[in-house]
Design an enzyme around this catalytic site. Structure first.
Site, mmCIF file in Angstrom:
data_model
loop_
_atom_site.group_PDB
_atom_site.id
_atom_site.type_symbol
_atom_site.label_atom_id
_atom_site.label_comp_id
_atom_site.label_asym_id
_atom_site.label_seq_id
_atom_site.Cartn_x
_atom_site.Cartn_y
_atom_site.Cartn_z
ATOM 1 N N ARG A 57 0.862 -1.173 0.000
ATOM 2 C CA ARG A 57 0.000 0.000 0.000
ATOM 3 C C ARG A 57 0.906 1.232 0.000
ATOM 4 N NH1 ARG A 57 -1.914 -3.535 4.055
ATOM 5 N NH2 ARG A 57 -3.960 -4.449 3.567
ATOM 6 N N LYS A 114 -2.699 -0.767 8.692
ATOM 7 C CA LYS A 114 -4.009 -0.255 9.086
ATOM 8 C C LYS A 114 -4.788 -1.296 9.879
ATOM 9 C CE LYS A 114 -6.707 -1.493 4.929
ATOM 10 N NZ LYS A 114 -7.604 -0.959 3.903
ATOM 11 N N HIS A 127 -2.214 3.532 -6.234
ATOM 12 C CA HIS A 127 -2.524 2.328 -5.466
ATOM 13 C C HIS A 127 -2.791 1.118 -6.364
ATOM 14 C CE1 HIS A 127 -3.690 0.119 -1.906
ATOM 15 N NE2 HIS A 127 -4.864 -0.178 -2.434
ATOM 16 N N ARG A 157 -0.363 -1.920 -6.688
ATOM 17 C CA ARG A 157 -0.512 -3.064 -5.766
ATOM 18 C C ARG A 157 -1.496 -4.075 -6.340
ATOM 19 N NH1 ARG A 157 -0.886 -4.753 -0.222
ATOM 20 N NH2 ARG A 157 -3.000 -5.236 0.456
ATOM 21 N N HIS A 216 -3.570 -8.920 3.859
ATOM 22 C CA HIS A 216 -5.022 -8.979 3.951
ATOM 23 C C HIS A 216 -5.437 -9.671 5.249
ATOM 24 C CE1 HIS A 216 -5.508 -8.640 -0.704
ATOM 25 N NE2 HIS A 216 -5.410 -7.467 -0.118
ATOM 26 N N TYR A 231 -9.317 -10.645 -6.423
ATOM 27 C CA TYR A 231 -8.438 -10.429 -7.564
ATOM 28 C C TYR A 231 -8.691 -11.449 -8.674
ATOM 29 C CZ TYR A 231 -5.655 -7.176 -4.781
ATOM 30 O OH TYR A 231 -5.236 -6.118 -4.031
#
Length: 313
Positions: free
Chosen positions: A144, A169, A245, A248, A279, A288
């Site tokens: 990220r 995060k 972003h 990524r 994740h 994805y």
């Protein structure tokens, strides 16, 4: 009890559980601004619905606001501070299309890298090598942007080709191995960096000309200039153009395509990719699998091979 007092109690409670709760707190503060600081019992469903609907088309943002308010009212009802939740039972469906990340082609990635000197020319306070290495780290390590610009020299283990990421995060720290090519790029970059800036372990890996940490907003502005120079764009207007972003997302999809082509076992490898990307669960990584025609084509090729080679009778 008035609304603002309830919101303050609820936010404090959530943060006491270890959550950052920033987005939800902002949504609830916006709710207070919209309906006023009135007793909870006086807030009727029409005013709640007006806040949820806003002035524009219904988007996924509607559902985020609804979830924030639902949590607030569950908290209030459980503590006897409210008796009912004045929320609509039927969650509105977005009328705007869901956002889909842009997946760069290999040719587009090359054009972006080639255009770095032009994007960093003039009065831009970011050196070519800084921005180019940032792009390669974002793509090569699948980071990220917030993770990449937070890297310090102490987070880079060149002897073992590992980046230390975190806390993220989701309050997690992880170790991200670098491939041989990326490790060589980062090694050369840090050697050059150490000749110009502070070499303390806590010094930023990516910085402005004056040695201060590179900011996310500056990196994003530089990338918008880079896109223009590299002529990488898509339809949908200026707000839907390829983002920094998306490097990524592209890294993840390209890895999945490579695994499909090599006949690798995705059931075994997907959890590893999820851990690599940071994740919190597998569903974010599984998303994805549906992002690009190239990936779907490889899945179709594999299924056809399976259907032709295996006797199912």
């Amino acid at each position: 009890m008035n609304l603002r007092t309830l919101v303050d109690l609820y936010v404090s409670h959530q943060r006491s559980l270890g959550k950052r709760f920033r987005t939800e707190a902002a949504l609830l503060q916006a709710f207070c601004e919209a309906v006023g600081d009135e007793p909870i019992a006086d807030i009727d469903p029409q005013r709640v619905l007006a806040y949820l609907n806003g002035n524009g088309p219904v988007t996924a943002y509607w559902a985020r606001k609804h979830r924030a308010l639902a949590g607030l009212y569950r908290f209030a009802i459980a503590r006897g501070l409210a008796t009912v939740a004045p929320l609509p039972r039927q969650v509105a469906r977005p009328t705007a299309p869901a956002f889909v990340p842009y997946i760069y082609s290999e040719a587009e990635l090359k054009r972006l890298l080639d255009a770095v000197p032009a994007a960093c020319a003039g009065r831009v306070p970011i050196q070519d090598e800084v921005f180019r290495t940032l792009l390669l780290v974002l793509y090569g390590a699948g980071l990220r942007i917030s993770e990449a610009i937070a890297l310090t020299l102490g987070d880079v283990d060149l002897s073992n080709a590992i980046l230390r990421i975190g806390p993220t995060k989701f309050y997690k720290t992880r170790l991200v191995p670098m491939g041989r090519d990326l490790a060589q790029v980062v090694t050369a970059y840090t050697n050059q960096h150490n000749q110009r800036h502070c070499v303390a372990a806590g010094a930023p890996l990516f910085c402005f000309d004056d040695g201060t940490p590179l900011s996310k907003s500056a990196a994003q502005r530089a990338f918008r200039r880079l896109r223009i120079h590299a002529e990488v764009q898509c339809g949908g207007g200026p707000r839907h153009q390829p983002r920094l972003h998306d490097l990524r997302h592209s890294a993840a999809v390209h890895r999945l395509i490579a695994w499909y082509r090599s006949g690798a076992d995705l059931h075994r490898l997907l959890p590893k990719l999820a851990t690599y990307l940071g994740h919190v669960d597998l569903s974010a990584t599984q998303h994805y699998l549906t992002l690009t025609p190239a990936l779907l084509e490889q899945a179709s090729v594999r299924f056809e091979r399976f259907a032709l080679e295996v006797d199912h009778d």
